[in-house]
Scaffold this motif. Structure first.
Motif, mmCIF file in Angstrom:
data_model
loop_
_atom_site.group_PDB
_atom_site.id
_atom_site.type_symbol
_atom_site.label_atom_id
_atom_site.label_comp_id
_atom_site.label_asym_id
_atom_site.label_seq_id
_atom_site.Cartn_x
_atom_site.Cartn_y
_atom_site.Cartn_z
ATOM 1 N N TYR A 112 0.852 -1.186 0.000
ATOM 2 C CA TYR A 112 0.000 0.000 0.000
ATOM 3 C C TYR A 112 0.889 1.237 0.000
ATOM 4 C CZ TYR A 112 -3.871 -3.111 1.195
ATOM 5 O OH TYR A 112 -4.811 -4.109 1.170
ATOM 6 N N PHE A 113 0.636 2.166 -0.919
ATOM 7 C CA PHE A 113 1.407 3.398 -1.026
ATOM 8 C C PHE A 113 0.560 4.546 -0.495
ATOM 9 C CE2 PHE A 113 5.086 1.872 -2.981
ATOM 10 C CZ PHE A 113 5.886 2.893 -3.449
ATOM 11 N N GLU A 114 0.973 5.129 0.624
ATOM 12 C CA GLU A 114 0.214 6.206 1.251
ATOM 13 C C GLU A 114 1.026 7.493 1.228
ATOM 14 O OE1 GLU A 114 -2.244 7.143 5.392
ATOM 15 O OE2 GLU A 114 -1.053 5.304 5.188
ATOM 16 N N ARG A 115 0.476 8.508 0.572
ATOM 17 C CA ARG A 115 1.183 9.779 0.464
ATOM 18 C C ARG A 115 1.251 10.475 1.805
ATOM 19 N NH1 ARG A 115 0.665 14.040 -4.534
ATOM 20 N NH2 ARG A 115 2.422 15.372 -3.933
ATOM 21 N N GLN A 116 2.407 11.084 2.106
ATOM 22 C CA GLN A 116 2.629 11.789 3.360
ATOM 23 C C GLN A 116 2.445 13.289 3.168
ATOM 24 O OE1 GLN A 116 3.392 9.530 6.206
ATOM 25 N NE2 GLN A 116 2.442 8.512 4.468
ATOM 26 N N ALA A 117 2.565 14.031 4.263
ATOM 27 C CA ALA A 117 2.377 15.482 4.207
ATOM 28 C C ALA A 117 3.463 16.148 3.364
ATOM 29 C CB ALA A 117 2.374 16.065 5.626
ATOM 30 N N GLU A 118 4.689 15.573 3.404
ATOM 31 C CA GLU A 118 5.783 16.132 2.608
ATOM 32 C C GLU A 118 5.536 15.848 1.120
ATOM 33 O OE1 GLU A 118 7.992 13.902 5.987
ATOM 34 O OE2 GLU A 118 6.077 13.718 4.931
ATOM 35 N N TYR A 122 6.107 8.996 0.148
ATOM 36 C CA TYR A 122 5.104 7.956 0.344
ATOM 37 C C TYR A 122 5.635 6.901 1.310
ATOM 38 C CZ TYR A 122 2.574 9.681 -3.791
ATOM 39 O OH TYR A 122 1.886 10.442 -4.692
ATOM 40 N N LEU A 123 4.746 6.343 2.115
ATOM 41 C CA LEU A 123 5.071 5.190 2.934
ATOM 42 C C LEU A 123 4.452 3.955 2.285
ATOM 43 C CD1 LEU A 123 4.754 6.089 6.733
ATOM 44 C CD2 LEU A 123 6.824 5.763 5.367
ATOM 45 N N GLU A 124 5.254 2.928 2.119
ATOM 46 C CA GLU A 124 4.759 1.654 1.601
ATOM 47 C C GLU A 124 4.665 0.654 2.753
ATOM 48 O OE1 GLU A 124 6.023 -2.218 -1.067
ATOM 49 O OE2 GLU A 124 7.305 -0.435 -1.119
ATOM 50 N N GLU A 133 8.368 0.994 4.218
ATOM 51 C CA GLU A 133 9.428 1.661 3.465
ATOM 52 C C GLU A 133 9.030 3.104 3.193
ATOM 53 O OE1 GLU A 133 11.307 -1.047 0.308
ATOM 54 O OE2 GLU A 133 9.346 -1.971 0.618
ATOM 55 N N ARG A 134 10.014 3.994 3.265
ATOM 56 C CA ARG A 134 9.775 5.411 2.966
ATOM 57 C C ARG A 134 10.377 5.740 1.610
ATOM 58 N NH1 ARG A 134 11.705 10.878 3.827
ATOM 59 N NH2 ARG A 134 10.069 12.197 4.741
ATOM 60 N N TRP A 135 9.503 6.091 0.654
ATOM 61 C CA TRP A 135 9.900 6.363 -0.719
ATOM 62 C C TRP A 135 9.777 7.853 -1.024
ATOM 63 C CZ3 TRP A 135 11.940 2.706 -3.880
ATOM 64 C CH2 TRP A 135 11.750 1.367 -3.536
ATOM 65 N N VAL A 136 10.711 8.359 -1.827
ATOM 66 C CA VAL A 136 10.689 9.756 -2.260
ATOM 67 C C VAL A 136 10.761 9.787 -3.784
ATOM 68 C CG1 VAL A 136 11.802 12.005 -2.150
ATOM 69 C CG2 VAL A 136 11.853 10.492 -0.154
ATOM 70 N N ARG A 137 9.781 10.426 -4.407
ATOM 71 C CA ARG A 137 9.822 10.574 -5.866
ATOM 72 C C ARG A 137 10.660 11.799 -6.186
ATOM 73 N NH1 ARG A 137 4.769 11.044 -10.144
ATOM 74 N NH2 ARG A 137 4.407 13.003 -9.016
#
Length: 243
Positions: A112-118, A122-124, A133-137
């Motif tokens: 599940y990919f949940e967008r964060q305030a920043e 996204y947190l997976e 996992e913390r992902w940054v595009r």
């Protein structure tokens, strides 16, 4: 089967937390550098240890992704590997044909990919709750994408000036296994991360599969099939081919 715009682009991973035997997530681990490039049609993901003294955590794969929107939940992303650094995928198991037909083979790689305030963070979380996992595009692509395949042994993903490519020439071609990611500029395709096993006879292309080198794609341009969702040309990207 095209993925949603929010997933397209180039990504890095800040950290991963894995569940211990008691089910609780452990400390954040950032020992592996991740380069993940997703186009509307295909992706390639290259993971290299930050320390030069270990190979632990080295991993790479490429294939197609699918996004499922479930009511009341963040989007569920599934990654269906068509090529894998180790262990290798079986090219004869029908996975390429299934993916081309829009019904890729089942996969356990999902989250599940949940967008964060920043912005673009996204947190997976996997459905089993065993990892986070913390992902940054770092690059959306801006609608500029190219993805292509060379038979069933090569896959390329480009989002604007970021690229990632997977080659598996087992057993006939060289290099037999090579995955790389990097940036495209006027100087060429600069490799910034690479996992490779040298071929028995090093070709012009295989000599470029190392960090800091300018990448040469194996074969000729006519051997690469552009995939759905491509909006850029080989000429626009300045791609260099072995033949």
């Amino acid at each position: 089967m095209l993925v949603d715009e929010w997933l397209c682009g180039a990504w890095t991973r800040d950290w991963i937390r894995r569940a211990a035997a008691d089910g609780r997530l452990g400390a954040a681990d950032s020992s592996v550098s991740v380069r993940y490039v997703q186009t509307p049609r295909a992706f390639v993901d290259v993971r290299t240890p930050r320390s030069p003294h270990t190979t632990e955590g080295a991993m790479a794969f490429g294939g197609v992704a699918a996004v499922e929107q479930q009511a009341g939940s963040p989007p569920l992303v599934r990654w269906h590997a068509l090529l894998c650094f180790a262990p290798p995928c079986d090219a004869a198991d029908g996975r390429w044909e299934a993916a081309a037909a829009g019904a890729p083979l089942p996969t356990e790689d999902e989250g599940y990919f949940e967008r964060q305030a920043e912005a673009e963070v996204y947190l997976e979380r996997d459905p089993a709750g065993s990892l986070e996992e913390r992902w940054v595009r770092i690059e959306s692509g801006g609608g500029r994408f190219l993805s292509a395949r060379r038979g069933q042994r090569a896959l390329l993903a480009v989002a604007n000036d970021h690229f990632a490519v997977a080659i598996d020439g087992r057993p006939a071609e060289g290099p037999p296994v090579a995955y790389a990611a990097g940036r495209i500029s006027a100087a060429g395709w600069r490799v910034e991360a690479c996992l490779a096993v040298a071929g028995r006879e090093e070709s012009a292309a295989s000599r470029t599969w190392r960090e800091g080198a300018l990448l040469t794609l194996p074969g000729g341009v006519e051997e690469w099939q552009l995939l759905e969702g491509t909006t850029m040309s080989w000429e626009e990207l300045g791609a260099v081919f072995e033949k």
